[in-house]
Design an enzyme around this catalytic site. Sequence first.
Site, PDB file in Angstrom:
ATOM      1  CB  SER A 365      75.044  13.252 -21.118  1.00 38.08           C
ATOM      2  OG  SER A 365      74.724  14.403 -20.366  1.00 38.08           O
ATOM      3  NE  ARG A 366      72.708  16.317 -28.478  1.00 36.04           N
ATOM      4  CZ  ARG A 366      71.566  15.651 -28.562  1.00 36.04           C
ATOM      5  NH1 ARG A 366      70.645  15.850 -27.637  1.00 36.04           N
ATOM      6  NH2 ARG A 366      71.335  14.809 -29.541  1.00 36.04           N
ATOM      7  CB  VAL A 367      74.890  18.466 -19.631  1.00 35.47           C
ATOM      8  CG1 VAL A 367      75.522  19.147 -18.440  1.00 35.47           C
ATOM      9  CG2 VAL A 367      73.605  19.179 -20.026  1.00 35.47           C
TER      10      VAL A 367
END
Length: 504
Positions: A365-367
């Site tokens: 998850s790049r968040v």
Amino acid sequence: MTLPDLADSLFDRLDRLAARPAALSSHERGVVRRVLHGVVEVEGFNEALSDEVIAFEGGASGLAMDLAPGRAGVVLLHDPQGLRPGQHARRTGYVASVPVSDALLGRVVDPFGRPLDDGPPLATERRAPIEVAAPAILERAPVARPLQTGLKVVDALVPIGRGQRELIVGDRQTGKTAIAVDTILNQIGDDVVSVYCAIGQRGDATARVVARLRAEGAMRNCVVVVAGGEDLAGLQYTAPYAATSIAEHFMRAGRDVLIVYDDLTRHARAYRELSLLLRRPPGREAYPGDIFYLHSRLLERATQLRPEAGGGSLTALPIIETQAQNLSAYIPTNLISITDGQIYLSPVLFRRGQLPAVDVGRSVSRVGGKAQLPGFRAVAGPLKLAYAQFEELEAFARFGAKLDEDTRDQLDRGRAVREALKQDEGAPIAVARQIALLLAVSEGLLDGLAAEYTDAVADAVMTAAASCPEAAEIAAGAPLEGARRAAILAAARTALEEVQHGLA
């Protein structure tokens, strides 16, 4: 009245009618030249608009997609029975649109708002174009609020934020739709509007999803948009854009929305079919050159709006199917580069019974923790590290090498993590229960426990720890530290001792 008076009155009325402007309208007309499978070529259009609705004799209609001077390639939206070369077509002057209102909640519709369930026609006059520009940069806010899926492995290790675009990818029959549907079920009671868009699916598969949503009570806050595998490719192409316009209606009203595209692999294939019939030049794997733009302009519409713009959010969960675990294929690499991370489902883990079959090493998850509760952040780091070390050591231990005590402890911890991350389909778990169990695992309370006892122990630990007042505080966003951490661990230890005593 004399005859001259009657004549004067009649001529006066005729003069008044003649002075009125005529209520005339002009429609550019064309002639059908070719009829293919789902595509019609029309000559005579010089001013047609992109995505304008074209009407044909007999009631069929389509969208103008391939425009050139004097001609247009039209994608059909209805069964073209009786349509043949030489018939007339006319422009309608308006682009494709879908009805949008709260009346859609609980309904199953096609991409143009026509009911597919047993309900009445939609009583709404408000419509929105299916293709609109994505929200501007100045309208967007950072993704900072979590969207809980109810799945331990996702909420802890691959967190999703409201306004994020998280790809669900894996081979056929690995549980992709199950993760998306469980996420929708977990929004019950959370005032999140869900939109499920079925693209190219079999009718029985879509019917099972709808029946499950109805049985669980999720349809009260859900809209299902369906373009089945038996429908024309034009309907399958327009379905995700129409579903997004419906979702944007609720987002612009300040609500949080979750949209699931199931799946975009079939959407890309439908667009490839249309493009080849429209004689567009094929590229890699016969897909047209604008296939990336097809999905990027769709997923860019998912965002978190600033409070000045309404404050709503649109979270997208697109699903794609890989073949033989080939993540480097054309469509998967396109969508991986567009989205903010991916949840990868491994067929190897699925066959081993590790369900949900999320490959933690390939999922990201790049968040990240920015959209995760502090309680999850406190346990996610140690868990992910322990699980990654365990997978490497487990492969090494298969060779029968003599292991030291530290290595055996790491293997016990990793097995406990793996067992704790297992979860049944259709059983979302509340935040407080998840954090309580994962904290107990990270502290080693379940190390060395036999696999057949894991479910009973995990349920007892979650029930006991989640009943603490501190657990509710952590679920509301309080940090997992100090007295809160100690209270949950004490409750977990007590529950573990009681269960072990009962098993003895």
